[in-house]
Design a protein around this motif. Structure first.
Motif, PDB file in Angstrom:
ATOM      1  N   ILE A 198       4.758 -16.938   8.226  1.00  0.00           N
ATOM      2  CA  ILE A 198       4.724 -15.912   7.184  1.00  0.00           C
ATOM      3  C   ILE A 198       5.439 -14.639   7.632  1.00  0.00           C
ATOM      4  O   ILE A 198       5.638 -14.399   8.826  1.00  0.00           O
ATOM      5  CB  ILE A 198       3.277 -15.542   6.780  1.00  0.00           C
ATOM      6  CG1 ILE A 198       2.537 -14.931   7.976  1.00  0.00           C
ATOM      7  CG2 ILE A 198       2.539 -16.739   6.202  1.00  0.00           C
ATOM      8  CD1 ILE A 198       1.221 -14.268   7.601  1.00  0.00           C
ATOM      9  N   VAL A 199       5.816 -13.836   6.634  1.00  0.00           N
ATOM     10  CA  VAL A 199       6.292 -12.473   6.846  1.00  0.00           C
ATOM     11  C   VAL A 199       5.466 -11.570   5.939  1.00  0.00           C
ATOM     12  O   VAL A 199       5.257 -11.888   4.760  1.00  0.00           O
ATOM     13  CB  VAL A 199       7.789 -12.336   6.515  1.00  0.00           C
ATOM     14  CG1 VAL A 199       8.207 -10.865   6.528  1.00  0.00           C
ATOM     15  CG2 VAL A 199       8.633 -13.132   7.500  1.00  0.00           C
ATOM     16  N   VAL A 200       4.982 -10.455   6.477  1.00  0.00           N
ATOM     17  CA  VAL A 200       4.166  -9.520   5.706  1.00  0.00           C
ATOM     18  C   VAL A 200       4.908  -8.197   5.594  1.00  0.00           C
ATOM     19  O   VAL A 200       5.326  -7.618   6.601  1.00  0.00           O
ATOM     20  CB  VAL A 200       2.788  -9.295   6.358  1.00  0.00           C
ATOM     21  CG1 VAL A 200       1.973  -8.276   5.554  1.00  0.00           C
ATOM     22  CG2 VAL A 200       2.030 -10.615   6.467  1.00  0.00           C
ATOM     23  N   ILE A 201       5.081  -7.728   4.352  1.00  0.00           N
ATOM     24  CA  ILE A 201       5.703  -6.427   4.112  1.00  0.00           C
ATOM     25  C   ILE A 201       4.723  -5.530   3.363  1.00  0.00           C
ATOM     26  O   ILE A 201       3.811  -6.017   2.682  1.00  0.00           O
ATOM     27  CB  ILE A 201       7.018  -6.544   3.316  1.00  0.00           C
ATOM     28  CG1 ILE A 201       6.777  -7.222   1.971  1.00  0.00           C
ATOM     29  CG2 ILE A 201       8.068  -7.276   4.131  1.00  0.00           C
ATOM     30  CD1 ILE A 201       7.996  -7.230   1.065  1.00  0.00           C
ATOM     31  N   ALA A 202       4.918  -4.225   3.499  1.00  0.00           N
ATOM     32  CA  ALA A 202       4.033  -3.253   2.863  1.00  0.00           C
ATOM     33  C   ALA A 202       4.754  -2.536   1.736  1.00  0.00           C
ATOM     34  O   ALA A 202       5.951  -2.257   1.812  1.00  0.00           O
ATOM     35  CB  ALA A 202       3.536  -2.241   3.891  1.00  0.00           C
ATOM     36  N   LYS A 203       3.988  -2.252   0.673  1.00  0.00           N
ATOM     37  CA  LYS A 203       4.422  -1.395  -0.421  1.00  0.00           C
ATOM     38  C   LYS A 203       3.646  -0.086  -0.339  1.00  0.00           C
ATOM     39  O   LYS A 203       2.561  -0.027   0.239  1.00  0.00           O
ATOM     40  CB  LYS A 203       4.154  -2.071  -1.768  1.00  0.00           C
ATOM     41  CG  LYS A 203       4.863  -3.408  -1.944  1.00  0.00           C
ATOM     42  CD  LYS A 203       6.339  -3.223  -2.128  1.00  0.00           C
ATOM     43  CE  LYS A 203       7.004  -4.556  -2.472  1.00  0.00           C
ATOM     44  NZ  LYS A 203       8.439  -4.396  -2.733  1.00  0.00           N
ATOM     45  N   HIS A 204       4.206   0.976  -0.947  1.00  0.00           N
ATOM     46  CA  HIS A 204       3.571   2.287  -0.876  1.00  0.00           C
ATOM     47  C   HIS A 204       2.785   2.653  -2.130  1.00  0.00           C
ATOM     48  O   HIS A 204       1.816   3.399  -2.053  1.00  0.00           O
ATOM     49  CB  HIS A 204       4.637   3.369  -0.650  1.00  0.00           C
ATOM     50  CG  HIS A 204       5.420   3.190   0.608  1.00  0.00           C
ATOM     51  ND1 HIS A 204       4.843   2.822   1.811  1.00  0.00           N
ATOM     52  CD2 HIS A 204       6.756   3.334   0.868  1.00  0.00           C
ATOM     53  CE1 HIS A 204       5.781   2.748   2.747  1.00  0.00           C
ATOM     54  NE2 HIS A 204       6.943   3.049   2.200  1.00  0.00           N
ATOM     55  N   ASN A 205       3.232   2.176  -3.292  1.00  0.00           N
ATOM     56  CA  ASN A 205       2.697   2.690  -4.553  1.00  0.00           C
ATOM     57  C   ASN A 205       2.440   1.557  -5.555  1.00  0.00           C
ATOM     58  O   ASN A 205       3.363   1.131  -6.250  1.00  0.00           O
ATOM     59  CB  ASN A 205       3.681   3.701  -5.145  1.00  0.00           C
ATOM     60  CG  ASN A 205       3.165   4.328  -6.417  1.00  0.00           C
ATOM     61  OD1 ASN A 205       1.983   4.582  -6.557  1.00  0.00           O
ATOM     62  ND2 ASN A 205       4.065   4.563  -7.369  1.00  0.00           N
ATOM     63  N   PRO A 206       1.186   1.055  -5.606  1.00  0.00           N
ATOM     64  CA  PRO A 206       0.034   1.448  -4.791  1.00  0.00           C
ATOM     65  C   PRO A 206       0.128   0.799  -3.415  1.00  0.00           C
ATOM     66  O   PRO A 206       0.866  -0.179  -3.238  1.00  0.00           O
ATOM     67  CB  PRO A 206      -1.152   0.893  -5.582  1.00  0.00           C
ATOM     68  CG  PRO A 206      -0.589  -0.316  -6.264  1.00  0.00           C
ATOM     69  CD  PRO A 206       0.828   0.040  -6.622  1.00  0.00           C
ATOM     70  N   PRO A 207      -0.610   1.311  -2.427  1.00  0.00           N
ATOM     71  CA  PRO A 207      -0.578   0.703  -1.094  1.00  0.00           C
ATOM     72  C   PRO A 207      -1.000  -0.761  -1.160  1.00  0.00           C
ATOM     73  O   PRO A 207      -2.047  -1.096  -1.715  1.00  0.00           O
ATOM     74  CB  PRO A 207      -1.588   1.543  -0.300  1.00  0.00           C
ATOM     75  CG  PRO A 207      -1.662   2.845  -1.031  1.00  0.00           C
ATOM     76  CD  PRO A 207      -1.485   2.503  -2.483  1.00  0.00           C
ATOM     77  N   ALA A 208      -0.164  -1.622  -0.626  1.00  0.00           N
ATOM     78  CA  ALA A 208      -0.458  -3.056  -0.669  1.00  0.00           C
ATOM     79  C   ALA A 208       0.380  -3.765   0.371  1.00  0.00           C
ATOM     80  O   ALA A 208       1.430  -3.270   0.793  1.00  0.00           O
ATOM     81  CB  ALA A 208      -0.162  -3.622  -2.059  1.00  0.00           C
ATOM     82  N   GLU A 209      -0.102  -4.919   0.805  1.00  0.00           N
ATOM     83  CA  GLU A 209       0.666  -5.782   1.695  1.00  0.00           C
ATOM     84  C   GLU A 209       0.964  -7.087   0.966  1.00  0.00           C
ATOM     85  O   GLU A 209       0.094  -7.656   0.307  1.00  0.00           O
ATOM     86  CB  GLU A 209      -0.091  -6.051   2.996  1.00  0.00           C
ATOM     87  CG  GLU A 209      -0.161  -4.834   3.907  1.00  0.00           C
ATOM     88  CD  GLU A 209      -0.641  -5.175   5.312  1.00  0.00           C
ATOM     89  OE1 GLU A 209      -1.190  -6.286   5.507  1.00  0.00           O
ATOM     90  OE2 GLU A 209      -0.466  -4.332   6.219  1.00  0.00           O
ATOM     91  N   ILE A 210       2.223  -7.524   1.073  1.00  0.00           N
ATOM     92  CA  ILE A 210       2.677  -8.748   0.424  1.00  0.00           C
ATOM     93  C   ILE A 210       2.972  -9.780   1.502  1.00  0.00           C
ATOM     94  O   ILE A 210       3.756  -9.521   2.418  1.00  0.00           O
ATOM     95  CB  ILE A 210       3.945  -8.504  -0.415  1.00  0.00           C
ATOM     96  CG1 ILE A 210       3.744  -7.331  -1.375  1.00  0.00           C
ATOM     97  CG2 ILE A 210       4.351  -9.765  -1.154  1.00  0.00           C
ATOM     98  CD1 ILE A 210       2.688  -7.547  -2.417  1.00  0.00           C
ATOM     99  N   GLU A 211       2.335 -10.935   1.402  1.00  0.00           N
ATOM    100  CA  GLU A 211       2.547 -12.019   2.362  1.00  0.00           C
ATOM    101  C   GLU A 211       3.482 -13.054   1.742  1.00  0.00           C
ATOM    102  O   GLU A 211       3.226 -13.549   0.641  1.00  0.00           O
ATOM    103  CB  GLU A 211       1.210 -12.659   2.728  1.00  0.00           C
ATOM    104  CG  GLU A 211       1.319 -13.772   3.761  1.00  0.00           C
ATOM    105  CD  GLU A 211      -0.041 -14.343   4.126  1.00  0.00           C
ATOM    106  OE1 GLU A 211      -0.250 -15.562   3.910  1.00  0.00           O
ATOM    107  OE2 GLU A 211      -0.893 -13.559   4.608  1.00  0.00           O
ATOM    108  N   ILE A 212       4.565 -13.360   2.443  1.00  0.00           N
ATOM    109  CA  ILE A 212       5.559 -14.301   1.929  1.00  0.00           C
ATOM    110  C   ILE A 212       5.701 -15.456   2.912  1.00  0.00           C
ATOM    111  O   ILE A 212       5.938 -15.246   4.107  1.00  0.00           O
ATOM    112  CB  ILE A 212       6.925 -13.616   1.727  1.00  0.00           C
ATOM    113  CG1 ILE A 212       6.774 -12.404   0.791  1.00  0.00           C
ATOM    114  CG2 ILE A 212       7.939 -14.599   1.156  1.00  0.00           C
ATOM    115  CD1 ILE A 212       8.047 -11.600   0.631  1.00  0.00           C
ATOM    116  N   ASN A 213       5.546 -16.663   2.402  1.00  0.00           N
ATOM    117  CA  ASN A 213       5.688 -17.859   3.224  1.00  0.00           C
ATOM    118  C   ASN A 213       7.146 -18.023   3.644  1.00  0.00           C
ATOM    119  O   ASN A 213       8.059 -17.897   2.827  1.00  0.00           O
ATOM    120  CB  ASN A 213       5.224 -19.079   2.424  1.00  0.00           C
ATOM    121  CG  ASN A 213       5.068 -20.306   3.294  1.00  0.00           C
ATOM    122  OD1 ASN A 213       5.995 -20.717   3.981  1.00  0.00           O
ATOM    123  ND2 ASN A 213       3.886 -20.906   3.255  1.00  0.00           N
TER     124      ASN A 213
END
Length: 232
Positions: A198-213
């Motif tokens: 997996i790769v995990v990236i963060a968003k700022h607005n709203p704060p969130a983490e997105i996990e991508i296979n």
């Protein structure tokens, strides 16, 4: 004296934009990659722009930061600032920056993931910043949506290098596999974690983490910083 210098900067920016036929929004994008840099100077929100900002604005307007600040009218009390400006590294004029960096996509409507659509071809060209002279395969995208505010706003221009390895904490573009014939989707975010699966990236607005296979990832490219674009 600060107010006098600020007024001089505003007057000369307005005059040069009129002479060059360039809007405040376009000047901001070409100089800094952000859409509101010039607007904040003109409306007084930014009263004392940074030296690197003045250098970039001057390069796009084919002038010098000394002219923008009205340095020839400064008193002795501004000697230290004049010295700083003179010692700043020179940048090429706007005309000297090749208009050869392809914009490879237009923004899609996903505000949660901040997705882009790669259209399978070039949709526009933008100028190549000084530090990217000779760099291979550089491309650009315009940010759409608010998921990366306040780091990036809708309309901000980002330059991407497919050859500079991203590190944790870097902003990245992840292009995802989306079938053989449909447009390729990509998303922008801050690289937080990665593993074999997996790769995990963060968003700022709203704060969130997105996990991508990783099975769905076609490429992971680094978004270049201002320092990397201008060599400062």
């Amino acid at each position: 004296m600060l107010r006098t210098m600020s007024n001089m900067l505003i007057n000369r920016l307005n005059s040069l934009m009129s002479q060059r036929g360039i809007s405040a929004n376009r000047l901001s994008l070409e100089a800094t990659g952000a859409r509101d840099t010039v607007r904040k100077i003109l409306d007084g929100t930014t009263k004392n722009p940074r030296i690197d900002t003045l250098l970039k604005l001057a390069a796009v307007l084919d002038t010098t930061p000394q002219y923008l600040m009205g340095e020839e009218e400064a008193s002795n009390g501004q000697g230290e600032q004049r010295s700083t400006l003179r010692e700043a590294p020179p940048l090429p004029t706007r005309a000297a920056m090749p208009l050869d960096v392809p914009v490879m996509g237009t923004a899609a409507g996903s505000h949660t993931r901040g997705a882009f659509q790669f259209e399978g071809g070039v949709v526009d060209y933008v100028r190549r910043p000084p530090a990217l002279t000779g760099a291979r395969d550089i491309y650009a995208l315009f940010v759409e949506g608010t998921s990366m505010e306040p780091q990036y706003h809708p309309g901000d221009l980002v330059y991407i290098s497919p050859h500079k390895p991203p590190r944790l904490g870097d902003t990245v573009i992840i292009e995802c596999k989306d079938g053989e014939t449909s447009p390729q989707e990509a998303t922008i975010g801050v690289l937080r974690r990665r593993s074999e699966k997996i790769v995990v990236i963060a968003k700022h607005n709203p704060p969130a983490e997105i996990e991508i296979n990783r099975d769905y990832i076609k490429s992971l490219h680094k978004v270049l910083t201002t320092n990397e674009l201008f060599g400062i």
